[in-house]
Design a protein around this motif. Structure first.
Motif, short mmCIF file in Angstrom:
data_model
loop_
_atom_site.label_atom_id
_atom_site.label_comp_id
_atom_site.label_asym_id
_atom_site.label_seq_id
_atom_site.Cartn_x
_atom_site.Cartn_y
_atom_site.Cartn_z
N ARG A 309 0.80 -1.22 0.00
CA ARG A 309 0.00 0.00 0.00
C ARG A 309 0.83 1.28 0.00
NH1 ARG A 309 -5.45 -1.09 0.81
NH2 ARG A 309 -5.86 1.08 1.42
N SER A 310 2.16 1.18 -0.05
CA SER A 310 2.99 2.36 -0.23
C SER A 310 3.19 2.62 -1.72
CB SER A 310 4.33 2.18 0.48
OG SER A 310 4.20 2.36 1.88
N LEU A 311 3.76 3.76 -2.04
CA LEU A 311 3.96 4.16 -3.43
C LEU A 311 5.03 3.31 -4.10
CD1 LEU A 311 4.02 7.98 -2.66
CD2 LEU A 311 2.08 6.70 -3.59
N ALA A 312 5.09 3.37 -5.42
CA ALA A 312 6.13 2.68 -6.19
C ALA A 312 6.67 3.64 -7.23
CB ALA A 312 5.58 1.42 -6.84
N PHE A 313 7.75 4.36 -6.86
CA PHE A 313 8.41 5.31 -7.76
C PHE A 313 9.86 4.88 -7.91
CE2 PHE A 313 5.80 9.22 -6.10
CZ PHE A 313 4.62 8.63 -6.54
N GLY A 314 10.32 4.70 -9.12
CA GLY A 314 11.72 4.40 -9.32
C GLY A 314 11.97 3.64 -10.60
N PHE A 315 13.26 3.55 -10.98
CA PHE A 315 13.65 2.84 -12.18
C PHE A 315 13.59 1.34 -11.97
CE2 PHE A 315 15.70 6.93 -13.20
CZ PHE A 315 15.27 7.09 -14.52
N ASP A 316 13.23 0.63 -13.02
CA ASP A 316 13.24 -0.82 -13.01
C ASP A 316 14.67 -1.30 -13.27
OD1 ASP A 316 12.94 -3.62 -14.00
OD2 ASP A 316 10.82 -3.17 -13.73
N ARG A 317 15.15 -2.19 -12.44
CA ARG A 317 16.55 -2.62 -12.58
C ARG A 317 16.75 -3.57 -13.76
NH1 ARG A 317 15.85 -5.65 -7.28
NH2 ARG A 317 15.02 -7.69 -7.86
N ASP A 318 15.64 -4.09 -14.32
CA ASP A 318 15.76 -5.04 -15.41
C ASP A 318 15.64 -4.42 -16.79
OD1 ASP A 318 16.06 -7.11 -13.58
OD2 ASP A 318 13.90 -7.46 -13.45
N ALA A 319 15.43 -3.11 -16.84
CA ALA A 319 15.29 -2.45 -18.14
C ALA A 319 15.71 -1.00 -18.02
CB ALA A 319 13.85 -2.55 -18.64
N GLU A 320 16.72 -0.62 -18.74
CA GLU A 320 17.26 0.73 -18.66
C GLU A 320 16.19 1.75 -19.07
OE1 GLU A 320 20.91 3.44 -20.53
OE2 GLU A 320 20.67 1.31 -21.08
N GLY A 321 16.04 2.77 -18.24
CA GLY A 321 15.17 3.89 -18.59
C GLY A 321 13.69 3.67 -18.38
N PHE A 322 13.30 2.56 -17.74
CA PHE A 322 11.87 2.33 -17.47
C PHE A 322 11.59 2.76 -16.04
CE2 PHE A 322 8.08 0.11 -16.18
CZ PHE A 322 7.30 0.00 -17.33
N PHE A 323 10.77 3.79 -15.86
CA PHE A 323 10.50 4.36 -14.54
C PHE A 323 9.06 4.09 -14.11
CE2 PHE A 323 9.71 7.47 -11.27
CZ PHE A 323 10.95 7.70 -10.67
N TRP A 324 8.91 3.46 -12.95
CA TRP A 324 7.59 3.20 -12.37
C TRP A 324 7.10 4.43 -11.60
CZ3 TRP A 324 4.86 -1.51 -12.62
CH2 TRP A 324 5.55 -2.61 -13.12
N CYS A 325 5.84 4.79 -11.80
CA CYS A 325 5.22 5.89 -11.03
C CYS A 325 3.76 5.51 -10.80
CB CYS A 325 5.35 7.20 -11.79
SG CYS A 325 4.91 8.64 -10.80
N VAL A 326 3.57 4.53 -9.89
CA VAL A 326 2.25 3.91 -9.71
C VAL A 326 1.99 3.68 -8.22
CG1 VAL A 326 2.28 2.76 -11.97
CG2 VAL A 326 3.28 1.62 -9.98
N GLY A 327 0.79 3.16 -7.93
CA GLY A 327 0.45 2.78 -6.56
C GLY A 327 -0.02 3.93 -5.71
N GLN A 328 -0.60 4.97 -6.33
CA GLN A 328 -1.02 6.15 -5.56
C GLN A 328 -2.29 5.94 -4.75
OE1 GLN A 328 0.10 6.26 -8.69
NE2 GLN A 328 1.72 7.77 -8.78
N GLY A 329 -2.98 4.80 -4.95
CA GLY A 329 -4.18 4.55 -4.16
C GLY A 329 -5.15 5.71 -4.27
N GLY A 330 -5.59 6.22 -3.12
CA GLY A 330 -6.47 7.38 -3.12
C GLY A 330 -5.75 8.66 -2.78
N TYR A 331 -4.43 8.71 -3.01
CA TYR A 331 -3.63 9.84 -2.53
C TYR A 331 -2.98 10.64 -3.66
CZ TYR A 331 -3.49 5.80 0.65
OH TYR A 331 -3.82 4.67 1.37
N GLY A 332 -3.29 10.30 -4.90
CA GLY A 332 -2.56 10.88 -6.02
C GLY A 332 -2.75 12.38 -6.18
N ILE A 333 -3.95 12.89 -5.87
CA ILE A 333 -4.19 14.32 -6.03
C ILE A 333 -3.53 15.10 -4.91
CG2 ILE A 333 -5.93 16.10 -6.41
CD1 ILE A 333 -6.01 13.82 -8.46
N GLN A 334 -3.71 14.67 -3.67
CA GLN A 334 -3.19 15.47 -2.56
C GLN A 334 -1.67 15.44 -2.47
OE1 GLN A 334 -5.27 13.61 0.80
NE2 GLN A 334 -3.35 12.69 1.45
N THR A 335 -1.04 14.46 -3.10
CA THR A 335 0.43 14.40 -3.10
C THR A 335 1.05 14.92 -4.39
OG1 THR A 335 0.42 12.13 -3.95
CG2 THR A 335 0.45 12.39 -1.55
#
Length: 368
Positions: A309-335
């Motif tokens: 239930r925490s956020l997932a922001f960061g580069f994927d170690r298995d593929a150069e240049g692929f950045f995850w920015c997901v898992g905001q739940g119900g918090y995406g607007i306020q953050t």
């Protein structure tokens, strides 16, 4: 031939738009979006209230860091009401006293108040429902549409391109670039790709040949009712301390009601379930003396969580240049203000400042 950009962002909701804007004028972004309208899913169905004491610790850090932007927005934000104060009133029946004490114990602005004051703030509270109450005074309503449009305008001013009605159909990396081909026949390329696809985040990763991280889209249901004869415009947001229902004023004379449901389901254009609407109204009516004659409108949205239930922001170690920015739940607007600045700093390799305290906790590779 692929049109070249500095970065490709899949998803034009609040997350994708805010990241494109935060990257600045030196980063020309292609924002690839399936729908005909940016923010059609989660962003456009948000309850639109900023609550500091909501979500896991990483979310609360970014929520707090976003407050100043809301209270002191840029001059060209497009609204005089980006943040309008609304307190949050927590009601604790006997079996939810521990929940209330947990909220107060965090030291983030929830203070216990006498039940008499709670009743003054919300006269519809039924006698005997709650034994204790808490109040959070720094909450506020957010103008989601104005903020979203502001970010899209900034991205466009930097040379970005919003590609609506362009579902990503093929994603591959070759010759040092990510290539995204859409169902509409367009192809864009960039050295970095941001997966801001919300509920579809794992599907986008798999399309790119990567393993999913276990995202769980969950339905949240809401309904609008007429609370007459109660005048609710200046009521606080009222909710149970155990977060099993809440209400907040809508369009001055109406109330939005939700059972705070989180029903896991595949990503799709989610619709409200009549049973969830009824459950929300029933839970509210146990606490508030409000007669519901009819439901004026109901809708549902998807809130997507990672396994912890925490956020997932960061580069994927298995593929150069692929950045995850997901898992905001119900918090995406306020953050959004702080989260987008953090993501931009991570992508550019810059110091993220205070937000850097959460980087280790939100690394998406913790699920691999």
């Amino acid at each position: 031939m692929s049109e070249r950009f500095d970065i490709i962002i899949v998803g034009a909701g609040m997350v994708g738009a805010s990241v494109a804007a935060a990257l600045g004028e030196q980063w020309r972004a292609a924002i690839v979006e399936t729908e005909a309208q940016a923010g059609y899913h989660t962003t456009g169905r948000s309850a639109a209230i900023w609550v500091r004491n909501y979500g896991p610790p990483d979310v609360r850090v970014l929520t707090g860091l976003s407050a100043d932007f809301y209270h002191n927005p840029p001059a060209d934000i497009g609204t005089d009401h980006l943040a309008v104060g609304r307190a949050i009133l927590y009601l604790a029946p006997e079996d939810q006293v521990e929940n209330l004490e947990g909220l107060i114990g965090q030291g983030l602005g929830v203070e216990e108040i006498p039940m008499a004051r709670a009743k003054a703030l919300c006269p519809a509270i039924r006698d005997g429902y709650a034994v204790r109450a808490g109040l959070e005074t720094d909450g506020f309503d957010m103008d989601v549409a104005a903020l979203h449009h502001y970010y899209l305008r900034r991205a466009k001013a930097a040379g970005g391109q919003l590609m609506l009605r362009n579902r990503a159909d093929r994603i591959e990396r070759r010759d040092g670039l990510w290539h995204v081909r859409t169902a509409g026949g367009h192809e864009v390329a960039a050295p970095i790709m941001v997966n801001a696809a919300g509920a579809w985040g794992d599907e986008v990763a798999e399309m790119a040949g990567l393993r999913p991280i276990g995202l769980v889209p969950c339905r949240r249901t809401a309904a609008i009712i007429d609370p007459a004869p109660w005048a609710v415009e200046h009521w606080p947001m009222v909710q149970s301390a155990g977060h099993e229902w809440y209400v907040r004023a809508e369009a001055r004379t109406r109330l939005m009601v939700t059972p705070c449901d989180e029903t896991p389901m595949p990503p799709h254009d989610v619709q409200p379930d009549d049973l969830d609407v009824a459950i929300g109204i029933d839970r509210m009516q146990r606490a508030l003396d409000i007669e519901v004659r009819r439901v004026e409108h109901a809708w549902a949205g998807l809130r997507t969580f990672t396994p912890d239930r925490s956020l997932a922001f960061g580069f994927d170690r298995d593929a150069e240049g692929f950045f995850w920015c997901v898992g905001q739940g119900g918090y995406g607007i306020q953050t959004a203000p702080a989260a987008s600045a953090l993501v931009a700093a991570m992508i550019k390799g810059e110091d993220p400042g205070e937000a850097g305290a959460v980087v280790a906790a939100i690394d998406p590779m913790r699920f691999r």
